[in-house]
Design a protein around this motif. Sequence first.
Motif, PDB file in Angstrom:
ATOM      1  N   UNK A   1     -97.218 -70.457  98.784  1.00 44.75           N
ATOM      2  CA  UNK A   1     -96.731 -71.398  97.784  1.00 44.75           C
ATOM      3  C   UNK A   1     -97.488 -71.230  96.458  1.00 44.75           C
ATOM      4  N   UNK A   2     -98.793 -70.985  96.526  1.00 45.07           N
ATOM      5  CA  UNK A   2     -99.571 -70.777  95.310  1.00 45.07           C
ATOM      6  C   UNK A   2     -99.138 -69.512  94.581  1.00 45.07           C
ATOM      7  N   UNK A   3     -98.816 -68.472  95.336  1.00 46.25           N
ATOM      8  CA  UNK A   3     -98.352 -67.248  94.707  1.00 46.25           C
ATOM      9  C   UNK A   3     -97.016 -67.460  94.020  1.00 46.25           C
ATOM     10  N   UNK A   4     -96.119 -68.191  94.676  1.00 46.26           N
ATOM     11  CA  UNK A   4     -94.832 -68.513  94.057  1.00 46.26           C
ATOM     12  C   UNK A   4     -95.036 -69.356  92.800  1.00 46.26           C
ATOM     13  N   UNK A   5     -95.933 -70.338  92.883  1.00 47.26           N
ATOM     14  CA  UNK A   5     -96.199 -71.194  91.721  1.00 47.26           C
ATOM     15  C   UNK A   5     -96.835 -70.400  90.584  1.00 47.26           C
ATOM     16  N   UNK A   6     -97.715 -69.463  90.931  1.00 45.67           N
ATOM     17  CA  UNK A   6     -98.371 -68.664  89.901  1.00 45.67           C
ATOM     18  C   UNK A   6     -97.346 -67.842  89.122  1.00 45.67           C
ATOM     19  N   UNK A   7     -96.412 -67.246  89.852  1.00 45.66           N
ATOM     20  CA  UNK A   7     -95.380 -66.442  89.192  1.00 45.66           C
ATOM     21  C   UNK A   7     -94.489 -67.339  88.333  1.00 45.66           C
ATOM     22  N   UNK A   8     -94.129 -68.509  88.871  1.00 48.48           N
ATOM     23  CA  UNK A   8     -93.271 -69.427  88.115  1.00 48.48           C
ATOM     24  C   UNK A   8     -93.973 -69.914  86.850  1.00 48.48           C
ATOM     25  N   UNK A   9     -95.267 -70.245  86.981  1.00 50.64           N
ATOM     26  CA  UNK A   9     -96.030 -70.714  85.822  1.00 50.64           C
ATOM     27  C   UNK A   9     -96.143 -69.615  84.779  1.00 50.64           C
ATOM     28  N   UNK A  10     -96.413 -68.382  85.236  1.00 51.69           N
ATOM     29  CA  UNK A  10     -96.542 -67.273  84.302  1.00 51.69           C
ATOM     30  C   UNK A  10     -95.240 -67.051  83.533  1.00 51.69           C
ATOM     31  N   UNK A  11     -94.129 -67.106  84.242  1.00 53.21           N
ATOM     32  CA  UNK A  11     -92.834 -66.918  83.585  1.00 53.21           C
ATOM     33  C   UNK A  11     -92.531 -68.062  82.618  1.00 53.21           C
ATOM     34  N   UNK A  12     -92.901 -69.284  83.002  1.00 53.03           N
ATOM     35  CA  UNK A  12     -92.647 -70.430  82.136  1.00 53.03           C
ATOM     36  C   UNK A  12     -93.499 -70.345  80.868  1.00 53.03           C
ATOM     37  N   UNK A  13     -94.766 -69.938  81.027  1.00 50.39           N
ATOM     38  CA  UNK A  13     -95.633 -69.802  79.863  1.00 50.39           C
ATOM     39  C   UNK A  13     -95.137 -68.688  78.936  1.00 50.39           C
ATOM     40  N   UNK A  14     -94.683 -67.586  79.528  1.00 48.28           N
ATOM     41  CA  UNK A  14     -94.141 -66.503  78.709  1.00 48.28           C
ATOM     42  C   UNK A  14     -92.880 -66.955  77.984  1.00 48.28           C
ATOM     43  N   UNK A  15     -92.045 -67.726  78.678  1.00 51.76           N
ATOM     44  CA  UNK A  15     -90.832 -68.239  78.055  1.00 51.76           C
ATOM     45  C   UNK A  15     -91.175 -69.156  76.877  1.00 51.76           C
ATOM     46  N   UNK A  16     -92.136 -70.056  77.086  1.00 51.54           N
ATOM     47  CA  UNK A  16     -92.549 -70.943  76.005  1.00 51.54           C
ATOM     48  C   UNK A  16     -93.147 -70.153  74.839  1.00 51.54           C
ATOM     49  N   UNK A  17     -93.919 -69.120  75.186  1.00 50.62           N
ATOM     50  CA  UNK A  17     -94.543 -68.302  74.144  1.00 50.62           C
ATOM     51  C   UNK A  17     -93.482 -67.609  73.291  1.00 50.62           C
ATOM     52  N   UNK A  18     -92.474 -67.056  73.944  1.00 49.98           N
ATOM     53  CA  UNK A  18     -91.409 -66.377  73.205  1.00 49.98           C
ATOM     54  C   UNK A  18     -90.602 -67.365  72.372  1.00 49.98           C
ATOM     55  N   UNK A  19     -90.390 -68.570  72.920  1.00 48.86           N
ATOM     56  CA  UNK A  19     -89.660 -69.582  72.154  1.00 48.86           C
ATOM     57  C   UNK A  19     -90.434 -69.988  70.904  1.00 48.86           C
ATOM     58  N   UNK A  20     -91.751 -70.154  71.049  1.00 54.29           N
ATOM     59  CA  UNK A  20     -92.579 -70.510  69.898  1.00 54.29           C
ATOM     60  C   UNK A  20     -92.572 -69.377  68.879  1.00 54.29           C
ATOM     61  N   UNK A  21     -92.693 -68.129  69.359  1.00 60.16           N
ATOM     62  CA  UNK A  21     -92.673 -66.995  68.439  1.00 60.16           C
ATOM     63  C   UNK A  21     -91.359 -66.905  67.678  1.00 60.16           C
ATOM     64  N   UNK A  22     -90.249 -67.209  68.378  1.00 64.02           N
ATOM     65  CA  UNK A  22     -88.943 -67.112  67.735  1.00 64.02           C
ATOM     66  C   UNK A  22     -88.770 -68.152  66.634  1.00 64.02           C
ATOM     67  N   UNK A  23     -89.546 -69.241  66.694  1.00 67.42           N
ATOM     68  CA  UNK A  23     -89.408 -70.320  65.715  1.00 67.42           C
ATOM     69  C   UNK A  23     -90.594 -70.384  64.752  1.00 67.42           C
TER      70      UNK A  23
END
Length: 372
Positions: free
Chosen positions: A196-218
């Motif tokens: 479960x921690x490994x799944x959460x780690x991947x999900x968190x990493x993807x969410x942070x990358x998504x937020x980072x790209x959204x911030x960069x785009x704006x």
Amino acid sequence: MGDRSGGQDMLRREYDRINAKWLNAHFRAGAGLAAFICLMEAVVYFALRWMGGMTASRSLYIGKYMLAPSGLNLLAVVAALWVKRSRLPLRAKIYTVSMALVFICCVTYTVHNIFPSLCMAFGVPIVLTTAYGDRVLTTMTAAGCILCKTLSDLLFHWDPEASSKLGTAEQNMDFALSLVILAAVYVGCMVMISIEQEKNRISIQRELEKQHFQVEALTDSLTGVGNRQALQQMMDTLAGEGPEPEYSMAILDLDNFKEVNDTQGHMQGDRYLRELGNVLQKTRLGAAYRFGGDEFCILFRSRTKSQLCEACQDIQHSFSEAALSRELEQVTISFGVAVHQPGVGPAELLRRADTALYQAKKARGSICFYQA
């Protein structure tokens, strides 16, 4: 880095919210188990009386096998409830509720050790901790269960009619097997937590990358403030907020910036823009956006005319006091401000601010408010 840290803080708060929600369910499970045990003790009492299998007196049975364990379990539930409602950290509350459930299982197993199968109840507190994803919590809970089971078999003999748990080879084998089963439950829970921690780690990493790209785009890459797309999104949000949202807009630019680029070069011009971006990012009263070239827009919420004027003056002062202004030729900033009026949409307000800026540019370094 700041956006990533903010995203991690947001995820951490969300995890705390989920853990707090599960803590309530965890506590209810412990209280429900204590109530169920009390009910079953009463059922066993009446069943033994009906079948004539009760060897102890009624008062002894009620006191020793009903009131005593129920009272101890009630104390554990009350203590857990008190801690859960206290101002202690969430982690302390989780550990307390988990240990209270271990205590309830220990009391039940010790009092009714005539039923060897009750040792499986120790698996319940271990399994319930997996929802928190806390390895230390699960390890401590499993260690508490195994320790309580061992001490109960070796030291406590609540029921004098029950045979000793140890002595014969078969009893020793049953004792060892019960501990192995509890250890296996613990290992299984740790494997579940790891997955479960490994799944959460991947999900968190993807969410942070998504937020980072959204911030960069704006975000404008040169100045660090919002770009034109971010400004358009904000204007669309304002247009849909309701009939009369209170906001004001200011447009500013650097006076004679084209001359700076022509005489000092575009590299130096970019330094002026970056310095202005740093100043605008520190503005607390409004949100800044780069409109284009050396033009910037600031959106203010619920500010008076005097507050708007003061905010513009602070930006002018901060920019003039920057190290860049002392190193190179000092460049002034002109402001055009449009104050909110009923029935005026964000696009029209922006146009009015631009009109006011045109007037402000006639006297460099000035602040001009739109006049109808």
